[in-house]
Write a protein that holds these residues in place. Structure first.
Motif, PDB file in Angstrom:
ATOM      1  N   GLN A   1       0.717  -1.124   0.171  1.00 34.21           N
ATOM      2  CA  GLN A   1       0.096   0.088   0.025  1.00 34.21           C
ATOM      3  C   GLN A   1       0.644   1.362   0.155  1.00 34.21           C
ATOM      4  O   GLN A   1       0.383   2.306  -0.394  1.00 34.21           O
ATOM      5  CB  GLN A   1      -0.954  -0.179   1.077  1.00 34.21           C
ATOM      6  CG  GLN A   1      -0.163  -0.193   2.502  1.00 34.21           C
ATOM      7  CD  GLN A   1       0.094   1.121   3.174  1.00 34.21           C
ATOM      8  OE1 GLN A   1      -0.346   2.077   2.896  1.00 34.21           O
ATOM      9  NE2 GLN A   1       1.199   1.103   4.116  1.00 34.21           N
ATOM     10  N   ALA A   2       2.050   1.207   0.389  1.00 37.65           N
ATOM     11  CA  ALA A   2       3.075   2.377   0.707  1.00 37.65           C
ATOM     12  C   ALA A   2       3.666   2.686  -0.656  1.00 37.65           C
ATOM     13  O   ALA A   2       3.929   3.592  -1.026  1.00 37.65           O
ATOM     14  CB  ALA A   2       3.840   2.298   1.708  1.00 37.65           C
ATOM     15  N   ALA A   3       3.917   1.511  -1.454  1.00 36.55           N
ATOM     16  CA  ALA A   3       4.796   1.389  -2.510  1.00 36.55           C
ATOM     17  C   ALA A   3       3.917   1.561  -4.179  1.00 36.55           C
ATOM     18  O   ALA A   3       4.490   2.058  -4.981  1.00 36.55           O
ATOM     19  CB  ALA A   3       5.773   0.309  -2.874  1.00 36.55           C
ATOM     20  N   MET A   4       2.720   1.410  -3.614  1.00 30.07           N
ATOM     21  CA  MET A   4       1.931   1.063  -5.291  1.00 30.07           C
ATOM     22  C   MET A   4       1.126   2.440  -5.338  1.00 30.07           C
ATOM     23  O   MET A   4       0.431   2.994  -4.333  1.00 30.07           O
ATOM     24  CB  MET A   4       0.981   0.003  -5.101  1.00 30.07           C
ATOM     25  CG  MET A   4       0.160  -0.333  -6.323  1.00 30.07           C
ATOM     26  SD  MET A   4      -0.640  -1.891  -6.062  1.00 30.07           S
ATOM     27  CE  MET A   4       0.579  -3.152  -6.062  1.00 30.07           C
ATOM     28  N   PRO A   5       0.850   2.896  -6.462  1.00 32.23           N
ATOM     29  CA  PRO A   5       0.275   4.164  -6.889  1.00 32.23           C
ATOM     30  C   PRO A   5      -1.405   3.682  -6.246  1.00 32.23           C
ATOM     31  O   PRO A   5      -1.715   2.743  -6.518  1.00 32.23           O
ATOM     32  CB  PRO A   5       0.430   4.402  -8.123  1.00 32.23           C
ATOM     33  CG  PRO A   5       1.633   3.834  -8.766  1.00 32.23           C
ATOM     34  CD  PRO A   5       1.859   2.530  -7.696  1.00 32.23           C
ATOM     35  N   ARG A   6      -1.986   4.695  -5.748  1.00 32.42           N
ATOM     36  CA  ARG A   6      -3.323   4.525  -5.242  1.00 32.42           C
ATOM     37  C   ARG A   6      -4.334   4.105  -6.410  1.00 32.42           C
ATOM     38  O   ARG A   6      -4.976   3.332  -6.047  1.00 32.42           O
ATOM     39  CB  ARG A   6      -3.836   5.887  -4.631  1.00 32.42           C
ATOM     40  CG  ARG A   6      -5.281   5.845  -4.217  1.00 32.42           C
ATOM     41  CD  ARG A   6      -5.933   6.897  -3.272  1.00 32.42           C
ATOM     42  NE  ARG A   6      -5.019   7.162  -1.925  1.00 32.42           N
ATOM     43  CZ  ARG A   6      -5.128   8.192  -1.063  1.00 32.42           C
ATOM     44  NH1 ARG A   6      -5.934   9.048  -1.819  1.00 32.42           N
ATOM     45  NH2 ARG A   6      -4.500   8.118  -0.193  1.00 32.42           N
ATOM     46  N   PRO A   7      -4.150   4.794  -7.598  1.00 30.96           N
ATOM     47  CA  PRO A   7      -5.117   4.166  -8.641  1.00 30.96           C
ATOM     48  C   PRO A   7      -4.851   2.814  -9.004  1.00 30.96           C
ATOM     49  O   PRO A   7      -5.987   2.131  -9.093  1.00 30.96           O
ATOM     50  CB  PRO A   7      -4.787   5.171 -10.044  1.00 30.96           C
ATOM     51  CG  PRO A   7      -4.194   6.243  -9.324  1.00 30.96           C
ATOM     52  CD  PRO A   7      -3.550   5.827  -8.005  1.00 30.96           C
ATOM     53  N   LEU A   8      -3.770   2.378  -9.026  1.00 27.68           N
ATOM     54  CA  LEU A   8      -3.430   1.075  -9.215  1.00 27.68           C
ATOM     55  C   LEU A   8      -4.001   0.239  -8.393  1.00 27.68           C
ATOM     56  O   LEU A   8      -4.572  -1.006  -8.326  1.00 27.68           O
ATOM     57  CB  LEU A   8      -2.044   0.556  -9.746  1.00 27.68           C
ATOM     58  CG  LEU A   8      -1.620  -0.846  -9.907  1.00 27.68           C
ATOM     59  CD1 LEU A   8      -2.290  -1.288 -10.916  1.00 27.68           C
ATOM     60  CD2 LEU A   8      -0.053  -0.771 -10.241  1.00 27.68           C
ATOM     61  N   ARG A   9      -3.690   0.606  -6.946  1.00 24.14           N
ATOM     62  CA  ARG A   9      -4.084  -0.226  -5.865  1.00 24.14           C
ATOM     63  C   ARG A   9      -5.544  -0.400  -5.790  1.00 24.14           C
ATOM     64  O   ARG A   9      -6.109  -1.384  -5.530  1.00 24.14           O
ATOM     65  CB  ARG A   9      -3.592   0.517  -4.631  1.00 24.14           C
ATOM     66  CG  ARG A   9      -3.890  -0.187  -3.286  1.00 24.14           C
ATOM     67  CD  ARG A   9      -3.053   0.257  -1.979  1.00 24.14           C
ATOM     68  NE  ARG A   9      -3.748   1.266  -1.509  1.00 24.14           N
ATOM     69  CZ  ARG A   9      -3.213   2.627  -1.531  1.00 24.14           C
ATOM     70  NH1 ARG A   9      -1.871   2.666  -2.286  1.00 24.14           N
ATOM     71  NH2 ARG A   9      -3.378   3.725  -1.128  1.00 24.14           N
ATOM     72  N   GLU A  10      -6.459   0.644  -5.883  1.00 20.82           N
ATOM     73  CA  GLU A  10      -7.657   0.579  -5.765  1.00 20.82           C
ATOM     74  C   GLU A  10      -8.460  -0.063  -7.173  1.00 20.82           C
ATOM     75  O   GLU A  10      -9.383  -0.839  -6.970  1.00 20.82           O
ATOM     76  CB  GLU A  10      -8.436   2.023  -5.769  1.00 20.82           C
ATOM     77  CG  GLU A  10      -8.084   2.833  -4.476  1.00 20.82           C
ATOM     78  CD  GLU A  10      -8.540   4.203  -4.436  1.00 20.82           C
ATOM     79  OE1 GLU A  10      -9.250   4.565  -5.287  1.00 20.82           O
ATOM     80  OE2 GLU A  10      -8.469   4.743  -3.252  1.00 20.82           O
TER      81      GLU A  10
END
Length: 311
Positions: free
Chosen positions: A105-114
């Motif tokens: 969650q800290a390393a992955m961009p939010r749009p990709l994570r969501e």
């Protein structure tokens, strides 16, 4: 002529190893359900920021555990089915994506994570339709035999819950105006639905096993009690109700971990035991399934943190 091998004598080391495993898993459950901050006194409230951080952490940990359970269990069951349809790859793949989104969650961009978490939720919901069609397409349609041995109707729900738990953690991590009671209530409603749905699936499969072990009644009685106490705490929060819900969810989290030891014993009891693991892991009680209860319980504990902040 067919020859039958005499029953193997049980080694005393097997009982000792099982006892140690149970003790270790109970300790792990206690650690997982521990409170990361002091308990508020009746009439006092935790600061919203103090409650939001552990709530987000617990929801993320619950989502990771659900995703790992769904990925391993789904891959095993679909491997047993030979992956005869290409759609059977989607469940394990979506679960792995949800696990990566929550773990990074800290390393992955939010749009990709969501996006990965939303995909897992969508794949899980679609999986219910595929499994329902598998049951309806068999001779006899909806009958006990097909409910027992066709694609398990409730299994894809763990993939959807993993995605939704990750999305809840992402929502709690955002720095924006807080409404802890409303968010805690929505997370509690999702947890209640997850506990009841998982219990229904377990009740069906344990009924198939004729409840031959009295311990098989625990996963169909304790989680509904935890769901009822959490629902009552969400509807009308009070220190007593929140405390009771916390204890029931903690017990459910421990039960999920200890359930893995019971399923491991189930593998041992099959012909060949662990020496024949290639076959017995496919036909014995699924090892990664019980921790799904632990994952859902951790998300429920996140709801308790938020509800306490609004007291």
């Amino acid at each position: 002529m067919t020859s039958f091998a005499p029953p193997r004598e049980r080694s005393p080391l097997a009982g000792a190893a099982t006892a140690l495993a149970l003790a270790g898993l109970v300790g792990a459950g206690l650690w997982a359900a521990r409170r990361p901050q002091p308990r508020p006194q009746p009439g006092s409230a935790l600061p919203v920021e103090t409650a939001r951080q552990p709530a987000a952490r617990r929801a993320r940990q619950g989502g990771m555990l659900l995703a790992a359970s769904a990925a391993i269990d789904g891959a095993t069951e679909h491997y047993r089915g030979g992956f005869h349809r290409w759609e059977m790859y989607l469940g394990p793949a979506a679960s792995i994506g949800a696990l990566a989104a929550s773990a990074m969650q800290a390393a992955m961009p939010r749009p990709l994570r969501e996006g990965l978490l939303l995909t897992a939720a969508g794949v899980g919901l679609a999986g219910h339709a595929f499994h329902a069609r598998n049951i309806l397409d068999r001779p006899g349609g909806v009958c006990w035999s097909n409910l027992f041995y066709a694609a398990p109707i409730g299994a894809p729900g763990s993939v959807a819950l993993a995605g939704l738990a990750g999305l809840a953690a992402t929502m709690l991590e955002r720095r924006e105006p807080e409404m802890p009671h409303r968010r805690g209530r929505w997370i509690a409603i999702g947890t209640v639905a997850g506990l009841l749905g998982t219990t229904a699936e377990v009740a069906l499969l344990h009924f198939r096993g004729a409840y031959h072990n009295p311990a098989m009644y625990i996963p169909v009685t304790l989680p509904p009690i935890a769901a009822l106490t959490l629902g009552a705490a969400a509807a009308r929060p009070s220190p007593t109700r929140l405390r009771l819900a916390h204890r029931m969810l903690g017990a459910t989290a421990m039960m999920g971990l200890v359930g893995t030891a019971f399923h491991a014993w189930g593998v041992h009891r099959n012909m060949g035991g662990w020496r024949n693991w290639q076959q017995n892991l496919l036909v014995a009680p699924p090892l990664p399934a019980p921790p799904g209860f632990t994952g859902v319980a951790l998300v429920g504990l996140a709801a308790i943190d938020l509800l306490e902040a609004s007291e």
